[in-house]
Design an enzyme around this catalytic site. Sequence first.
Site, PDB file in Angstrom:
ATOM      1  N   ASP A   1       0.869  -1.172   0.000  1.00  0.00           N
ATOM      2  CA  ASP A   1       0.000   0.000   0.000  1.00  0.00           C
ATOM      3  C   ASP A   1       0.907   1.223   0.000  1.00  0.00           C
ATOM      4  OD1 ASP A   1      -1.967  -1.883   0.359  1.00  0.00           O
ATOM      5  OD2 ASP A   1      -2.743  -1.052   2.234  1.00  0.00           O
TER       6      ASP A   1
ATOM      7  N   HIS B   1       5.052  -7.319  -0.326  1.00  0.00           N
ATOM      8  CA  HIS B   1       4.812  -8.613  -0.962  1.00  0.00           C
ATOM      9  C   HIS B   1       5.505  -8.710  -2.316  1.00  0.00           C
ATOM     10  CE1 HIS B   1       1.303  -9.580   1.813  1.00  0.00           C
ATOM     11  NE2 HIS B   1       1.543  -8.295   2.060  1.00  0.00           N
TER      12      HIS B   1
ATOM     13  N   SER C   1       7.560   4.001   5.607  1.00  0.00           N
ATOM     14  CA  SER C   1       8.820   4.301   4.933  1.00  0.00           C
ATOM     15  C   SER C   1       8.607   4.322   3.432  1.00  0.00           C
ATOM     16  CB  SER C   1       9.905   3.313   5.327  1.00  0.00           C
ATOM     17  OG  SER C   1      11.177   3.803   4.933  1.00  0.00           O
TER      18      SER C   1
END
Length: 288
Positions: free
Chosen positions: A97, A153, A255
């Site tokens: 995301d 991922h 981050s």
Amino acid sequence: MNVQALRRFVQQEDLNFLLTNRVPRIALTRLMGRFSRIESPWLARLSIAVWRLFTDLDLSDAKQQRFASLHECFTRELVPGARTIDPDPSVFASPCDAIVGECGEVAGTTLFQAKGFPYQMGELFGPTQDSSPFRDGTYVTLRLTSAMYHRFHAPHDARLEHVTYLSGDTWNVNPIALQRVERLFCRNERAVLRMTLARGGHPVALVPVAAILVASLRLHALDVRLHLTYRGPNEMPCDATVAKGQELGWFEHGSTIIVFAPRGFALAPGIVRGARIRMGQELMRLPD
């Protein structure tokens, strides 16, 4: 002063830069790491309540709703099905995301952290890594805010082959700092994950970059947590086959991940600076 007024006050550019960068960044980051791991449900609830004053933290899709520590909330898993992985084999999916930062084609070996602030791909990758496969390639900067889901991922079926760890500073990586600190990504602590896609054998790289309060990275393929006091090897060969959407690891807080693909990869429609994307959605498209 209400919550919205407090947010606007803290988000003023000069004040924000002062609060997040003109402080002992590394010491504060280490302190935050220790504090976040204190196991106390009431302290976790209090910390999360304060956190919500400054961010749009949404835990509705979190797998668990009660947390023993702030760290548990930072690194939360999602309920099954909370993210959809694009099944099209020609789609290179977003690993996380994020809010899209600078993106586009690498100009030879030069790319940008913000308008007017170029940096060199080779400096980001470090002296031991060959960045030539991505010369004139495609890149996307993905910024994870503190309130976002912090796990990342595999963007495609691939083989994770090597990880390089580069220690460094912990400058904030928000847009305000990126417009003021030259070569910021090359100064901060980071790791370089080199992968080869199962489709076409294309090389790709993910470069997770740490920031203030978030100098810690955990990878499943290596039984190690990379952080500011890490004293292990910097070069870590590995041989891990990963499926598209499979979890690679997580940040301890918000981050940035910079994604690199070779020439021929095209940005997906709508991938422009400021766009929001979720893990599993189309980020790029593989060459025909």
